[in-house]
Design an enzyme around this catalytic site. Structure first.
Site, short mmCIF file in Angstrom:
data_model
loop_
_atom_site.label_atom_id
_atom_site.label_comp_id
_atom_site.label_asym_id
_atom_site.label_seq_id
_atom_site.Cartn_x
_atom_site.Cartn_y
_atom_site.Cartn_z
N THR A 47 40.75 30.56 43.17
CA THR A 47 40.78 31.79 43.96
C THR A 47 40.32 31.54 45.39
OG1 THR A 47 40.43 33.13 41.99
CG2 THR A 47 39.93 34.18 44.10
N CYS A 48 39.32 30.69 45.55
CA CYS A 48 38.79 30.39 46.88
C CYS A 48 39.86 29.72 47.76
CB CYS A 48 37.57 29.48 46.77
SG CYS A 48 36.25 30.16 45.74
N SER A 49 40.62 28.79 47.17
CA SER A 49 41.61 28.03 47.92
C SER A 49 42.95 28.72 48.08
CB SER A 49 41.85 26.67 47.25
OG SER A 49 40.71 25.86 47.35
#
Length: 159
Positions: A47-49
């Site tokens: 999700t972060c990337s």
């Protein structure tokens, strides 16, 4: 205790890469400035990337036109933060800051235990807007969610 709107950002020393590893403290990041800081549980995580960092990359110029600095922070080392920023195409000026020991997120009361996933202490997913080192807006995600800390939501709530 979790930081609240109206609270001052705690004084913590962090690191980043700029012609080598450099130390930067929170007064340098926040004093006399408008800043959006967003925290992610981990560089290179899905999700972060795929969503969180790319959303701020896409909205970076919109923030800058409003005179707002953008800072990404994670409990990762500065080399990982640099490599992650390069892999996502972070523009110059979007600061990729390392909270390697979690000192900042602990001082903010926004740490989480991700030991069950083999990740140890990490930052909760959150975003904040501060003026001159004082929190004006705070967006903390519920566990496993990505809604309120998005660049789009932060922009919509700057008023």
């Amino acid at each position: 205790m979790t930081i609240q709107i109206g609270d001052a950002i705690p004084e913590v020393t962090l690191k980043h890469i700029h012609d080598g590893v450099r130390v930067i403290d929170t007064p340098t990041l926040f004093s006399g400035k408008k800043v959006v800081l967003f925290a992610v549980p981990g560089a290179f995580t899905p999700t972060c990337s795929e969503r969180h960092l790319p959303g701020f990359v896409e909205a970076f110029e919109t923030f800058r036109k409003q005179g707002i600095d953008v800072v990404c922070i994670a409990v990762n080392d500065p080399f990982v933060m640099q490599a992650w920023g390069e892999s996502v195409g972070v523009p110059d000026g979007l600061q990729m800051i390392s909270d390697g020991n979690g000192d900042f997120v602990k001082a903010m009361g926004l740490e989480m235990d991700a030991s069950a996933y083999g990740m140890g202490l990490r930052a909760k997913r959150f975003a904040l807007y501060a003026e001159d080192g004082v929190v004006k807006q705070l967006f903390v995600e519920a566990p496993g969610e990505y809604k309120v800390s998005s660049a789009e939501n932060v922009l919509a709530n700057l008023g």
